[in-house]
Design a protein around this motif. Structure first.
Motif, short mmCIF file in Angstrom:
data_model
loop_
_atom_site.label_atom_id
_atom_site.label_comp_id
_atom_site.label_asym_id
_atom_site.label_seq_id
_atom_site.Cartn_x
_atom_site.Cartn_y
_atom_site.Cartn_z
N HIS A 164 -6.53 3.24 52.80
CA HIS A 164 -6.00 4.18 50.99
C HIS A 164 -7.66 4.22 50.40
CE1 HIS A 164 -1.70 5.36 51.66
NE2 HIS A 164 -1.66 3.97 51.61
N HIS A 184 -9.46 5.05 47.39
CA HIS A 184 -9.62 5.69 45.94
C HIS A 184 -11.11 5.66 44.65
CE1 HIS A 184 -5.94 4.83 46.42
NE2 HIS A 184 -5.53 3.49 47.27
N LEU A 219 -8.11 2.04 41.10
CA LEU A 219 -7.46 1.88 42.00
C LEU A 219 -5.79 2.57 40.78
CD1 LEU A 219 -5.84 -0.21 44.09
CD2 LEU A 219 -4.76 -1.93 43.13
N VAL A 272 0.72 1.05 42.97
CA VAL A 272 0.30 0.97 43.99
C VAL A 272 0.62 -0.08 45.56
CG1 VAL A 272 -1.02 3.04 44.08
CG2 VAL A 272 -2.57 0.65 44.75
N GLN A 284 -11.81 -3.71 47.57
CA GLN A 284 -10.82 -4.15 49.36
C GLN A 284 -9.50 -4.61 48.83
OE1 GLN A 284 -13.94 -4.63 50.14
NE2 GLN A 284 -14.37 -4.80 52.01
N SER A 315 -5.45 -5.54 48.87
CA SER A 315 -4.50 -5.22 49.77
C SER A 315 -3.16 -6.51 49.75
CB SER A 315 -4.39 -5.14 51.32
OG SER A 315 -3.15 -5.49 52.45
N ASP A 366 -0.39 -1.88 53.78
CA ASP A 366 -1.69 -0.71 53.53
C ASP A 366 -3.40 -1.60 52.94
OD1 ASP A 366 -0.75 0.83 54.10
OD2 ASP A 366 0.55 1.55 52.35
N GLU A 367 -3.71 -0.56 52.94
CA GLU A 367 -5.27 -1.30 52.34
C GLU A 367 -5.72 -0.58 51.38
OE1 GLU A 367 -4.57 -3.57 56.22
OE2 GLU A 367 -5.47 -1.80 55.87
N HIS A 368 -6.10 -1.04 50.28
CA HIS A 368 -6.48 0.55 50.00
C HIS A 368 -8.23 0.06 49.27
CE1 HIS A 368 -2.80 1.61 48.26
NE2 HIS A 368 -2.36 0.56 48.13
#
Length: 205
Positions: A4, A6, A10, A14, A40, A42, A47-49
Motif C-alpha cells: 500500500h 501513501h 500512514l 491500518v 516502510q 509492516s 501487507d506492507e505500507h
C-alpha cells in the motif's frame, strides 16, 4: 499480501497491534544532508505500507509518528542505527523500543561476515530478495514498481527473522547482551546526528 502506497502519512488504524517492521529510504547515507524519502512499515500480517515524503515535506505525519513513538510497540529494523537517526532527525521521534536483526546476526552468526538483509533472508528463511533498487533515486516524483517492491521487501521478512535469530540468541546465551545493544541504539543514533558517527567514544584514543 499487498503493498500500500501513501503520501505524507500512514492512514489511521491500518496496522494490527504488536511489533512492526520498519525501514527507511533516503537520498543518501548522510542523515543531515540526505533527506528522508520513504518509510516502510509492516505489522507482519502480510501487507506492507510505504509512506512517501516529498522534497517540500514538513514531516507532520501524526499517525506514523504515533506508531513509531509508541513505547508499547516494538519496532524491528535491519541496521537500526541508520533508520533511527533518519526518523529522529526528520520526524522528530525516537522509535523505541527497537530490535535490530543485523546486530542479532553479528552476535550469533560469528561464522560469517555476511550480515546483509539478503544474506539473512536466504539463510534463515530460504527466500530470495533483489537489492537492485538499493541505490536508486528515492526522491523522484514517481516510485516505480521495482522500487516499491524493493522497499516492501525490506520489511516483509523482519518478523520471521526475529523469531529465528531469537532462537539462536537463546541457544548461545546472548539474549541479554543483544537486548542491551538494542536499548543503546537510540543513543547511538543520536550520537551519529551530533557528529560522533566515526568516533568510538568508548575507546582509549
Amino acid at each position: 499480501m499487498a503493498v500500500h502506497f501513501h503520501e505524507e502519512d500512514l492512514p489511521e488504524g491500518v496496522l494490527a497491534d504488536g511489533p512492526v517492521a520498519v525501514d527507511t529510504e533516503t537520498m543518501g547515507l548522510i542523515t543531515i544532508r540526505d533527506r528522508l524519502c520513504v518509510v516502510q512499515i509492516s505489522d507482519g500480517k502480510g501487507d506492507e505500507h510505504l509512506v512517501r515524503f516529498g522534497p517540500d515535506s514538513t514531516y507532520d505525519a501524526p499517525n506514523l509518528k504515533a506508531v513509531l513513538a509508541d513505547p508499547e510497540r516494538l519496532k524491528l529494523f535491519h541496521f537500526a542505527r541508520f533508520d533511527l537517526a533518519a526518523i529522529e532527525y526528520y520526524l522528530g521521534v525516537t522509535a523505541a523500543p527497537c530490535y535490530c536483526t543485523k546486530i542479532a546476526s553479528k552476535l550469533v552468526r560469528t561464522y560469517t561476515d555476511r550480515h546483509g538483509l539478503k544474506n539473512l533472508v536466504e539463510e534463515l528463511l530460504g527466500e530470495n530478495i533483489s537489492k537492485a533498487q538499493q541505490s536508486s533515486d528515492w526522491g523522484g516524483p514517481v516510485l516505480n514498481d521495482a522500487q516499491r517492491e524493493y522497499a516492501a521487501s525490506d520489511v516483509r521478512f523482519l518478523h520471521r527473522m526475529r523469531e529465528e535469530l531469537n532462537k539462536r540468541l537463546e541457544r548461545e546465551g546472548r539474549m541479554e547482551l543483544a537486548q542491551a545493544c538494542f536499548d543503546f541504539l537510540p543513543a547511538r543514533a543520536h550520537l551519529d546526528i551530533l557528529g560522533w558517527a566515526d568516533h568510538d567514544i568508548f575507546s582509549h584514543a
